[in-house]
Write a protein that holds these residues in place. Structure first.
Motif, PDB file in Angstrom:
ATOM      1  N   PRO A 394       0.836  -1.203   0.000  1.00 43.56           N
ATOM      2  CA  PRO A 394       0.000   0.000   0.000  1.00 43.56           C
ATOM      3  C   PRO A 394       0.867   1.248   0.000  1.00 43.56           C
ATOM      4  O   PRO A 394       1.789   1.362   0.812  1.00 43.56           O
ATOM      5  CB  PRO A 394      -0.822  -0.123   1.274  1.00 43.56           C
ATOM      6  N   THR A 395       0.616   2.159  -0.886  1.00 42.84           N
ATOM      7  CA  THR A 395       1.363   3.400  -0.950  1.00 42.84           C
ATOM      8  C   THR A 395       0.405   4.554  -0.890  1.00 42.84           C
ATOM      9  O   THR A 395      -0.798   4.415  -1.093  1.00 42.84           O
ATOM     10  CB  THR A 395       2.178   3.490  -2.257  1.00 42.84           C
ATOM     11  N   VAL A 396       0.980   5.704  -0.614  1.00 47.45           N
ATOM     12  CA  VAL A 396       0.154   6.903  -0.555  1.00 47.45           C
ATOM     13  C   VAL A 396      -0.283   7.291  -1.943  1.00 47.45           C
ATOM     14  O   VAL A 396       0.352   6.924  -2.942  1.00 47.45           O
ATOM     15  CB  VAL A 396       0.949   8.052   0.095  1.00 47.45           C
ATOM     16  N   PRO A 397      -1.354   8.030  -2.114  1.00 50.63           N
ATOM     17  CA  PRO A 397      -1.794   8.434  -3.449  1.00 50.63           C
ATOM     18  C   PRO A 397      -0.758   9.304  -4.141  1.00 50.63           C
ATOM     19  O   PRO A 397      -0.014  10.041  -3.490  1.00 50.63           O
ATOM     20  CB  PRO A 397      -3.091   9.209  -3.185  1.00 50.63           C
ATOM     21  N   ALA A 398      -0.685   9.199  -5.451  1.00 48.46           N
ATOM     22  CA  ALA A 398       0.236  10.028  -6.217  1.00 48.46           C
ATOM     23  C   ALA A 398      -0.153  11.486  -6.070  1.00 48.46           C
ATOM     24  O   ALA A 398      -1.333  11.823  -5.964  1.00 48.46           O
ATOM     25  CB  ALA A 398       0.220   9.622  -7.689  1.00 48.46           C
ATOM     26  N   PRO A 399       0.835  12.385  -6.030  1.00 50.25           N
ATOM     27  CA  PRO A 399       0.524  13.818  -5.878  1.00 50.25           C
ATOM     28  C   PRO A 399      -0.374  14.295  -7.004  1.00 50.25           C
ATOM     29  O   PRO A 399      -0.188  13.961  -8.174  1.00 50.25           O
ATOM     30  CB  PRO A 399       1.912  14.483  -5.940  1.00 50.25           C
ATOM     31  N   VAL A 400      -1.355  15.064  -6.630  1.00 50.37           N
ATOM     32  CA  VAL A 400      -2.317  15.592  -7.605  1.00 50.37           C
ATOM     33  C   VAL A 400      -2.062  17.075  -7.768  1.00 50.37           C
ATOM     34  O   VAL A 400      -2.101  17.828  -6.778  1.00 50.37           O
ATOM     35  CB  VAL A 400      -3.765  15.365  -7.129  1.00 50.37           C
ATOM     36  N   PRO A 401      -1.746  17.532  -8.968  1.00 52.49           N
ATOM     37  CA  PRO A 401      -1.515  18.975  -9.167  1.00 52.49           C
ATOM     38  C   PRO A 401      -2.743  19.786  -8.800  1.00 52.49           C
ATOM     39  O   PRO A 401      -3.870  19.383  -9.054  1.00 52.49           O
ATOM     40  CB  PRO A 401      -1.223  19.079 -10.675  1.00 52.49           C
ATOM     41  N   ALA A 402      -2.480  20.905  -8.167  1.00 56.25           N
ATOM     42  CA  ALA A 402      -3.588  21.774  -7.764  1.00 56.25           C
ATOM     43  C   ALA A 402      -4.223  22.378  -9.006  1.00 56.25           C
ATOM     44  O   ALA A 402      -3.556  22.884  -9.890  1.00 56.25           O
ATOM     45  CB  ALA A 402      -3.058  22.884  -6.849  1.00 56.25           C
ATOM     46  N   GLN A 403      -5.548  22.309  -9.075  1.00 55.51           N
ATOM     47  CA  GLN A 403      -6.282  22.880 -10.187  1.00 55.51           C
ATOM     48  C   GLN A 403      -7.694  23.185  -9.735  1.00 55.51           C
ATOM     49  O   GLN A 403      -8.134  22.745  -8.686  1.00 55.51           O
ATOM     50  CB  GLN A 403      -6.289  21.939 -11.385  1.00 55.51           C
ATOM     51  N   ALA A 465       2.950  26.649   1.322  1.00 49.46           N
ATOM     52  CA  ALA A 465       2.162  25.645   0.606  1.00 49.46           C
ATOM     53  C   ALA A 465       0.677  25.831   0.884  1.00 49.46           C
ATOM     54  O   ALA A 465      -0.165  25.648  -0.010  1.00 49.46           O
ATOM     55  CB  ALA A 465       2.607  24.240   1.022  1.00 49.46           C
ATOM     56  N   TRP A 466       0.349  26.194   2.097  1.00 52.96           N
ATOM     57  CA  TRP A 466      -1.048  26.440   2.483  1.00 52.96           C
ATOM     58  C   TRP A 466      -1.630  27.601   1.686  1.00 52.96           C
ATOM     59  O   TRP A 466      -2.738  27.532   1.142  1.00 52.96           O
ATOM     60  CB  TRP A 466      -1.101  26.710   3.984  1.00 52.96           C
ATOM     61  N   THR A 467      -0.837  28.710   1.559  1.00 52.40           N
ATOM     62  CA  THR A 467      -1.292  29.892   0.826  1.00 52.40           C
ATOM     63  C   THR A 467      -1.428  29.593  -0.664  1.00 52.40           C
ATOM     64  O   THR A 467      -2.377  30.050  -1.323  1.00 52.40           O
ATOM     65  CB  THR A 467      -0.307  31.053   1.052  1.00 52.40           C
ATOM     66  N   GLU A 517      -7.973  16.349  -0.907  1.00 54.21           N
ATOM     67  CA  GLU A 517      -7.190  17.065  -1.920  1.00 54.21           C
ATOM     68  C   GLU A 517      -6.122  17.923  -1.270  1.00 54.21           C
ATOM     69  O   GLU A 517      -4.975  17.987  -1.736  1.00 54.21           O
ATOM     70  CB  GLU A 517      -8.128  17.924  -2.770  1.00 54.21           C
ATOM     71  N   LEU A 518      -6.460  18.575  -0.144  1.00 55.90           N
ATOM     72  CA  LEU A 518      -5.513  19.442   0.550  1.00 55.90           C
ATOM     73  C   LEU A 518      -4.337  18.630   1.094  1.00 55.90           C
ATOM     74  O   LEU A 518      -3.170  19.024   0.956  1.00 55.90           O
ATOM     75  CB  LEU A 518      -6.231  20.194   1.671  1.00 55.90           C
ATOM     76  N   THR A 519      -4.625  17.499   1.709  1.00 54.35           N
ATOM     77  CA  THR A 519      -3.556  16.666   2.263  1.00 54.35           C
ATOM     78  C   THR A 519      -2.631  16.162   1.162  1.00 54.35           C
ATOM     79  O   THR A 519      -1.400  16.161   1.310  1.00 54.35           O
ATOM     80  CB  THR A 519      -4.163  15.478   3.017  1.00 54.35           C
ATOM     81  N   THR A 520      -3.201  15.734   0.037  1.00 53.64           N
ATOM     82  CA  THR A 520      -2.388  15.251  -1.083  1.00 53.64           C
ATOM     83  C   THR A 520      -1.504  16.362  -1.629  1.00 53.64           C
ATOM     84  O   THR A 520      -0.324  16.146  -1.949  1.00 53.64           O
ATOM     85  CB  THR A 520      -3.313  14.703  -2.187  1.00 53.64           C
ATOM     86  N   ASP A 521      -2.025  17.574  -1.718  1.00 54.21           N
ATOM     87  CA  ASP A 521      -1.257  18.699  -2.248  1.00 54.21           C
ATOM     88  C   ASP A 521      -0.110  19.059  -1.305  1.00 54.21           C
ATOM     89  O   ASP A 521       1.003  19.347  -1.762  1.00 54.21           O
ATOM     90  CB  ASP A 521      -2.181  19.901  -2.445  1.00 54.21           C
ATOM     91  N   LEU A 522      -0.370  19.048   0.001  1.00 51.00           N
ATOM     92  CA  LEU A 522       0.701  19.362   0.964  1.00 51.00           C
ATOM     93  C   LEU A 522       1.813  18.322   0.896  1.00 51.00           C
ATOM     94  O   LEU A 522       2.994  18.645   0.971  1.00 51.00           O
ATOM     95  CB  LEU A 522       0.121  19.440   2.374  1.00 51.00           C
ATOM     96  N   ARG A 523       1.439  17.058   0.790  1.00 53.27           N
ATOM     97  CA  ARG A 523       2.464  16.013   0.688  1.00 53.27           C
ATOM     98  C   ARG A 523       3.321  16.198  -0.549  1.00 53.27           C
ATOM     99  O   ARG A 523       4.534  15.937  -0.529  1.00 53.27           O
ATOM    100  CB  ARG A 523       1.776  14.640   0.656  1.00 53.27           C
ATOM    101  N   LYS A 525       3.866  19.131  -2.317  1.00 50.22           N
ATOM    102  CA  LYS A 525       4.674  20.353  -2.269  1.00 50.22           C
ATOM    103  C   LYS A 525       5.800  20.245  -1.240  1.00 50.22           C
ATOM    104  O   LYS A 525       6.909  20.744  -1.465  1.00 50.22           O
ATOM    105  CB  LYS A 525       3.782  21.551  -1.942  1.00 50.22           C
ATOM    106  N   LEU A 526       5.538  19.630  -0.113  1.00 45.83           N
ATOM    107  CA  LEU A 526       6.535  19.549   0.961  1.00 45.83           C
ATOM    108  C   LEU A 526       7.369  18.276   0.898  1.00 45.83           C
ATOM    109  O   LEU A 526       8.206  18.031   1.758  1.00 45.83           O
ATOM    110  CB  LEU A 526       5.818  19.636   2.319  1.00 45.83           C
ATOM    111  N   LYS A 527       7.084  17.409  -0.094  1.00 44.02           N
ATOM    112  CA  LYS A 527       7.842  16.166  -0.313  1.00 44.02           C
ATOM    113  C   LYS A 527       7.914  15.320   0.955  1.00 44.02           C
ATOM    114  O   LYS A 527       8.981  14.861   1.386  1.00 44.02           O
ATOM    115  CB  LYS A 527       9.251  16.490  -0.822  1.00 44.02           C
ATOM    116  N   ASN A 528       6.758  15.109   1.548  1.00 43.42           N
ATOM    117  CA  ASN A 528       6.679  14.285   2.773  1.00 43.42           C
ATOM    118  C   ASN A 528       5.352  13.528   2.742  1.00 43.42           C
ATOM    119  O   ASN A 528       4.274  14.116   2.890  1.00 43.42           O
ATOM    120  CB  ASN A 528       6.760  15.161   4.031  1.00 43.42           C
ATOM    121  N   ASP A 529       5.464  12.221   2.518  1.00 41.46           N
ATOM    122  CA  ASP A 529       4.257  11.396   2.416  1.00 41.46           C
ATOM    123  C   ASP A 529       3.670  11.025   3.772  1.00 41.46           C
ATOM    124  O   ASP A 529       2.649  10.330   3.836  1.00 41.46           O
ATOM    125  CB  ASP A 529       4.561  10.102   1.643  1.00 41.46           C
ATOM    126  N   GLN A 530       4.335  11.457   4.853  1.00 44.40           N
ATOM    127  CA  GLN A 530       3.831  11.129   6.186  1.00 44.40           C
ATOM    128  C   GLN A 530       2.906  12.205   6.746  1.00 44.40           C
ATOM    129  O   GLN A 530       2.402  12.080   7.860  1.00 44.40           O
ATOM    130  CB  GLN A 530       5.014  10.942   7.160  1.00 44.40           C
TER     131      GLN A 530
END
Length: 575
Positions: A394-403, A465-467, A517-523, A525-530
């Motif tokens: 099991p892996t985390v979801p692939a990063p989804v570009p913000a749109q 990243a939040w902004t 979506e927010l959690t995926t975007d933060l992971r 942008k910040l390169k941290n899947d945790q």
């Protein structure tokens, strides 16, 4: 022309010796008569058709017999026995409590108690289906039942002892009638057939006995029905056809298909059974019973639990030798689950077919590493000649570009948890795409698994990243306002755990809608899947700017009592 009498009446027991399947009980009653140790009240209880009323009548006749046999039975020759056999005896009174269950009926009975016996020693009152008496009738009966005249004996009969009040039970000697065994029923039916010059097959009588479910009266009624339809030649085939009973041959064929993992054959047999008009739940219950019979037939110690003739037991044992205990246990469990889920199932045929497919897969190799079958399908072999690759971890979801207006995958939000923060009880919601992950197993277990990002990030990077996420969603006003009106903190124990504290339910609900979506975007942008994001609700410290219009309106009315008067006088309403 002589009138026809059904077998249940024609062969009704007339002596204790002719009672079927109640040897210990009838012996006790005979001993009490011969030794003249009679109680004033008896309670005969047991399932239908086991001989309760018959024994009550035999008992009443025997105690008044003037010339009992050496074995203690009634002679059927004295004046008392003759009157009883004719049905003209005034010393035996029968009352059906199902139709005479009121206080007035009991009062009439107690009045008859005062009349002494005529040319006999006892007056016997048989009250059938006594549990049907009303509570008031029971109470009216108590005194008479406890202290009747010396010449009165009460015999109460019931199929539901638990419905009788304890004060009645305590005044009676209780005799529990057992269900009649299949072999006893078969033997008695064979005797009746010989008396009526009816040809029978032993297997047919066994089917009738199993259908009667321990009730001799039911067995005799079924026997009459089958004998009438076959013109006096009761065969096994005619019996199962007349009684609409599913033949064991179908179950044996199904077991063969299960052992061979032949799914099409099992489904075709089930279709054949349905085409014959059998109910699917009746079928699945019969299959479960068949597996149970196979289980007890596997062991010589338990084969005696199989209520069948010796030839049927031997045939069942041969089939059982092909089955492993684990297969039979799991098969019974699957059939039981199907029976429990049958009523709630929308597509009942599909439920049964799915159960048959699982049964066919019980002996299939399992892809599980622990070797447990669990009814799973065989893994499909690779056509390229290479060994099938291990399932990806099991892996985390692939990063989804913000749109804009990105579709959000539905997610199951965990149950709210409550904790104390600064003296206030906070309701929090959290999301984590990998809930099984713990700090101890964050790193990959094997080199073949997908690498997990775990870069450190500062508070400034988090705020940036939040902004950026707020700016990338210009049309989602509720989400943007919610993100602006919350306070971000990081857990001291785990810096990848972010807590967003909000001050109203409206803000919490808006933020929760875009949580995945927010959690995926933060992971990303910040390169941290945790990274995980918790939402804490702290209404006790809510500010005016964080309140919705309705909440601000309610707060103004609470803090300014005169505002309520003004609103009422001017008949103002909030739009």
């Amino acid at each position: 022309m002589e009138n026809y009498i059904v077998s249940a009446r024609k062969y009704r027991p007339a002596t204790f010796a002719s009672v079927v399947g109640q040897k210990a009980l009838t012996t006790t009653l005979l001993n009490s008569i011969t030794k003249n140790r009679l109680a004033h009240a008896y309670l005969f209880t047991g399932s239908r058709g086991v001989g309760k009323t018959s024994c009550a009548r035999i008992f009443a006749k025997t105690i008044n017999c003037q010339h009992r046999t050496p074995a203690g039975e009634a002679c059927n020759e004295c004046q008392s026995c003759i009157e009883f056999n004719r049905g003209t005896s005034l010393n035996i009174v029968e009352l059906d409590a199902a139709s005479n269950n009121g206080v007035d009926d009991i009062r009439s009975l107690t009045e008859q108690v005062q009349v002494p016996p005529i040319n006999a020693q006892y007056r016997v009152f048989i009250v059938d289906e006594v549990h049907m008496l009303s509570p008031a009738a029971f109470n009216a009966f108590l005194k008479t039942l406890e202290e009747p005249p010396s010449y009165v004996i009460f015999i109460l009969a019931t199929t539901e002892k638990h419905k009788i009040i304890p004060t009645i039970l305590s005044r009676c000697q209780i005799y529990d009638f057992s269900r009649i065994t299949i072999q006893d029923i078969v033997d008695h039916l064979g005797y009746v057939a010989s008396q009526e010059n009816i040809t029978v097959e032993s297997a047919a009588l066994n089917v009738i006995a199993r259908k009667a479910d321990g009730a001799m009266r039911d067995a005799l009624s079924i026997f009459d029905q089958v004998a009438a339809s076959t013109s006096g030649n009761v065969t096994y085939a005619a019996t199962i056809d007349n009684l609409n009973i599913l033949d064991y041959e179908y179950y044996d064929r199904l077991v063969e298909s299960f052992l061979a993992a032949n799914v099409p054959e099992a489904l075709l047999i089930y279709k054949e059974i349905r085409d014959k008009g059998f109910d699917s739940q009746f079928f699945i219950n019969g299959l479960a019973q068949h597996f149970r019979d196979l289980m007890v037939a596997r062991d010589p110690k338990t084969i005696q639990l199989l209520e069948a003739a010796d030839n049927a037991r031997n045939a069942m044992a041969k089939v059982a030798e092909k089955c492993t205990p684990q297969f039979l246990y799991k098969a019974m469990d699957l059939c039981n689950s199907a029976d429990l889920n049958y009523r709630a199932a929308t597509n009942k045929q599909f439920l049964v077919e799915l159960t048959l497919i699982k049964l066919c897969q019980q002996l299939s190799p399992s892809p599980n590493t622990d070797g447990a079958g669990e009814g799973l399908l065989r893994p499909i072999a690779s056509t390229s000649g290479h060994a099938p690759s291990a399932p990806a971890s099991p892996t985390v979801p692939a990063p989804v570009p913000a749109q804009k207006n990105i579709p959000v995958t539905p997610v199951s939000i965990p149950q709210p948890k409550t904790r104390n923060v600064k003296g206030h009880r906070l309701t929090s919601f959290s999301i984590n795409s990998n809930p099984a992950e713990t700090p101890e197993n964050k790193q990959a277990e094997t080199s073949g698994k997908t690498a997990v990002n775990n870069s450190e990030f500062s508070d400034e990077q988090l705020n940036t990243a939040w902004t950026e996420f707020i700016q990338s969603h210009p049309t989602e006003h509720l989400l943007r306002n919610a993100m602006r009106n919350c306070t971000l903190t990081r857990s001291p124990q785990n810096h990848a755990s972010i807590i967003a504290t909000v001050e109203s339910e409206a803000i919490r609900d808006a933020l929760q809608q875009g949580l995945l979506e927010l959690t995926t975007d933060l992971r990303s942008k910040l390169k941290n899947d945790q990274i995980s994001l918790d939402i804490d609700l702290n209404k006790s410290q809510a500010s005016v700017t964080s309140l919705t219009d309705a909440e601000a309106y309610a707060l103004m009315r609470k803090n300014n009592p005169y505002l309520n008067t003004l609103i009422a006088d001017l008949r103002l309403t909030m739009i």
